[in-house]
Design a protein around this motif. Sequence first.
Motif, PDB file in Angstrom:
ATOM      1  N   ALA A 159       0.829  -1.204   0.000  1.00  0.00           N
ATOM      2  CA  ALA A 159       0.000   0.000   0.000  1.00  0.00           C
ATOM      3  C   ALA A 159       0.864   1.256   0.000  1.00  0.00           C
ATOM      4  N   PHE A 160       1.917   1.261   0.805  1.00  0.00           N
ATOM      5  CA  PHE A 160       2.790   2.429   0.884  1.00  0.00           C
ATOM      6  C   PHE A 160       3.405   2.727  -0.483  1.00  0.00           C
ATOM      7  N   ALA A 161       3.834   1.684  -1.177  1.00  0.00           N
ATOM      8  CA  ALA A 161       4.404   1.874  -2.515  1.00  0.00           C
ATOM      9  C   ALA A 161       3.372   2.441  -3.480  1.00  0.00           C
ATOM     10  N   GLU A 162       2.137   1.990  -3.355  1.00  0.00           N
ATOM     11  CA  GLU A 162       1.086   2.435  -4.266  1.00  0.00           C
ATOM     12  C   GLU A 162       0.752   3.911  -4.062  1.00  0.00           C
ATOM     13  N   TYR A 163       0.841   4.374  -2.824  1.00  0.00           N
ATOM     14  CA  TYR A 163       0.520   5.772  -2.529  1.00  0.00           C
ATOM     15  C   TYR A 163       1.665   6.726  -2.884  1.00  0.00           C
ATOM     16  N   ASN A 164       2.841   6.189  -3.228  1.00  0.00           N
ATOM     17  CA  ASN A 164       4.007   7.011  -3.541  1.00  0.00           C
ATOM     18  C   ASN A 164       4.273   7.053  -5.036  1.00  0.00           C
ATOM     19  N   ASP A 165       5.077   8.011  -5.434  1.00  0.00           N
ATOM     20  CA  ASP A 165       5.523   8.074  -6.820  1.00  0.00           C
ATOM     21  C   ASP A 165       6.653   7.070  -7.036  1.00  0.00           C
ATOM     22  N   LEU A 166       7.055   6.873  -8.295  1.00  0.00           N
ATOM     23  CA  LEU A 166       8.140   5.955  -8.612  1.00  0.00           C
ATOM     24  C   LEU A 166       9.433   6.415  -7.954  1.00  0.00           C
ATOM     25  N   GLY A 167      10.233   5.450  -7.538  1.00  0.00           N
ATOM     26  CA  GLY A 167      11.515   5.787  -6.938  1.00  0.00           C
ATOM     27  C   GLY A 167      11.874   4.824  -5.828  1.00  0.00           C
ATOM     28  N   LEU A 168      13.014   5.050  -5.226  1.00  0.00           N
ATOM     29  CA  LEU A 168      13.488   4.217  -4.130  1.00  0.00           C
ATOM     30  C   LEU A 168      12.930   4.767  -2.819  1.00  0.00           C
ATOM     31  N   LEU A 169      12.196   3.931  -2.102  1.00  0.00           N
ATOM     32  CA  LEU A 169      11.540   4.367  -0.873  1.00  0.00           C
ATOM     33  C   LEU A 169      12.306   3.820   0.334  1.00  0.00           C
ATOM     34  N   PRO A 170      12.970   4.683   1.098  1.00  0.00           N
ATOM     35  CA  PRO A 170      13.766   4.217   2.244  1.00  0.00           C
ATOM     36  C   PRO A 170      12.947   3.426   3.256  1.00  0.00           C
ATOM     37  N   GLU A 171      11.679   3.778   3.411  1.00  0.00           N
ATOM     38  CA  GLU A 171      10.832   3.087   4.373  1.00  0.00           C
ATOM     39  C   GLU A 171      10.632   1.623   4.001  1.00  0.00           C
ATOM     40  N   ILE A 172      10.669   1.334   2.696  1.00  0.00           N
ATOM     41  CA  ILE A 172      10.543  -0.057   2.232  1.00  0.00           C
ATOM     42  C   ILE A 172      11.899  -0.749   2.260  1.00  0.00           C
ATOM     43  N   VAL A 173      12.927  -0.049   1.832  1.00  0.00           N
ATOM     44  CA  VAL A 173      14.282  -0.617   1.829  1.00  0.00           C
ATOM     45  C   VAL A 173      14.684  -1.059   3.236  1.00  0.00           C
ATOM     46  N   ALA A 174      14.173  -0.378   4.242  1.00  0.00           N
ATOM     47  CA  ALA A 174      14.507  -0.706   5.632  1.00  0.00           C
ATOM     48  C   ALA A 174      14.134  -2.141   6.004  1.00  0.00           C
ATOM     49  N   HIS A 175      13.259  -2.754   5.216  1.00  0.00           N
ATOM     50  CA  HIS A 175      12.811  -4.117   5.517  1.00  0.00           C
ATOM     51  C   HIS A 175      13.472  -5.172   4.614  1.00  0.00           C
ATOM     52  N   ALA A 176      14.495  -4.775   3.880  1.00  0.00           N
ATOM     53  CA  ALA A 176      15.147  -5.707   2.954  1.00  0.00           C
ATOM     54  C   ALA A 176      15.837  -6.863   3.668  1.00  0.00           C
ATOM     55  N   GLU A 177      16.135  -6.703   4.946  1.00  0.00           N
ATOM     56  CA  GLU A 177      16.763  -7.777   5.716  1.00  0.00           C
ATOM     57  C   GLU A 177      15.838  -8.273   6.832  1.00  0.00           C
ATOM     58  N   HIS A 178      14.551  -8.097   6.652  1.00  0.00           N
ATOM     59  CA  HIS A 178      13.574  -8.558   7.641  1.00  0.00           C
ATOM     60  C   HIS A 178      13.709 -10.065   7.849  1.00  0.00           C
ATOM     61  N   HIS A 179      13.436 -10.531   9.050  1.00  0.00           N
ATOM     62  CA  HIS A 179      13.635 -11.955   9.359  1.00  0.00           C
ATOM     63  C   HIS A 179      12.659 -12.870   8.628  1.00  0.00           C
ATOM     64  N   ASP A 180      11.526 -12.334   8.184  1.00  0.00           N
ATOM     65  CA  ASP A 180      10.526 -13.173   7.515  1.00  0.00           C
ATOM     66  C   ASP A 180      10.689 -13.062   5.995  1.00  0.00           C
ATOM     67  N   PRO A 181      10.853 -14.187   5.300  1.00  0.00           N
ATOM     68  CA  PRO A 181      11.066 -14.128   3.845  1.00  0.00           C
ATOM     69  C   PRO A 181       9.895 -13.535   3.078  1.00  0.00           C
ATOM     70  N   ARG A 182       8.680 -13.627   3.634  1.00  0.00           N
ATOM     71  CA  ARG A 182       7.531 -13.023   2.943  1.00  0.00           C
ATOM     72  C   ARG A 182       7.697 -11.520   2.831  1.00  0.00           C
ATOM     73  N   VAL A 183       8.267 -10.922   3.864  1.00  0.00           N
ATOM     74  CA  VAL A 183       8.494  -9.473   3.842  1.00  0.00           C
ATOM     75  C   VAL A 183       9.611  -9.128   2.863  1.00  0.00           C
ATOM     76  N   ARG A 184      10.699  -9.877   2.909  1.00  0.00           N
ATOM     77  CA  ARG A 184      11.804  -9.604   1.981  1.00  0.00           C
ATOM     78  C   ARG A 184      11.343  -9.772   0.533  1.00  0.00           C
ATOM     79  N   ARG A 185      10.507 -10.756   0.300  1.00  0.00           N
ATOM     80  CA  ARG A 185       9.989 -10.969  -1.051  1.00  0.00           C
ATOM     81  C   ARG A 185       9.150  -9.775  -1.502  1.00  0.00           C
TER      82      ARG A 185
END
Length: 393
Positions: A248-274
């Motif tokens: 949802a956060f990505a959908e509400y934003n314009d194209l680009g790299l979103l730090p708030e999403i990148v922050a979860h790139a190493e999340h412990h759950d693979p569903r989140v990383r995916r």
Amino acid sequence: MTAVEDRLVHPAESAVDEGSALLRAATAAGYGTRVRELLDHGWPDSAGYDTELMLWAADYGAYQVIHNRLDEYTTKPMLHLARGWVDVDPVAELKRRLDDAHAVVQRQVVAVDVHENAECIRATSADGRWIQVQTAHLAIVTYIEELLGIGASLDELKARALLDRIPNSVNWNQSWHSATKRLDTVATTRWAMGVLQDPDARARLFAAEVLHTLAVGPAPCRDEVLLLLRTRLTAESDADVLTRVITAFAEYNDLGLLPEIVAHAEHHDPRVRRQVAEELSSALMNPASMSAGADLLAALASDHDGRVRASAIRVLCTHAFEHPMTGRAIATNRDDPDPYVRPEVLSAMARAGDATACTELARLADEAEPGSQLAMMAYDAEHWALKIASADA
């Protein structure tokens, strides 16, 4: 129930060889040919005038027969039939119709379409008679109520969704779909924002899906929603809800790299990383962030979870096929045997002109379950094979 009691009861061994649960029941009821035609090719609108078929479908729970095929003559009787299943124990009702309290019960999750499921419950009596339903009656009720303009409240739609625990339930999906169709999208948005802070994780999941859908187009209350989603990205503890909040956060934003999403790139759950990998497509579609996005996806293409690797490779190949990091990700996973990764690598290699990869991809696609993502890759395999053959001619 006051419906015709033997509508769903069939003789022993009838229609046992039909391919799916729906087709078995439809064939036993005399509708197998028409239902197969629907599933394979779709029907003309006139199918909705087949009153007996539509009443059977409402009683059986055949959402895929009813959806988009209703007319004024059958709608209200169908609503009555489907409602009759909502507040009863389906197993008890099946046994009652069979008049056998000790009937053997079988349960399985079946596909309603590519993305939605329902539970199929079958009861068989001692003398071999059988009866079967799909538990999509609540979705049928919600759908018909919406058509009649008597839709349930948002709170009721949420309650209906939470009743069903089947992954990708058609009852769940119809509820949030109906919620997003309300004319007052501002009111719906504010309601969903409140539910997104509910103590129940599944309620939050429902709210996140509603907000995600409402983000498409001129999203109401955009700034307020973004502020809330940004907060939930740091506070959400449930992995399923977090993936939907990321989307949802990505959908509400314009194209680009979103730090708030990148922050979860190493999340412990693979569903989140995916999900992070999937949403990094936004970074690749913006020239200013393509390089950083490709670097992150290349790292995720080495993740220890196969589905994360597969998503990263697919996003790179879809949006940055010529980028050096895409080639590096393909080379890293060239011999990866993971069943999710292998088709993505083969597809990339075939696109690059590897005839052997194209042949193997076509074989895997042919062996896959109909309707699966792998089965749909057969088209890609054929496309690349034709292109390779043309280049060699």
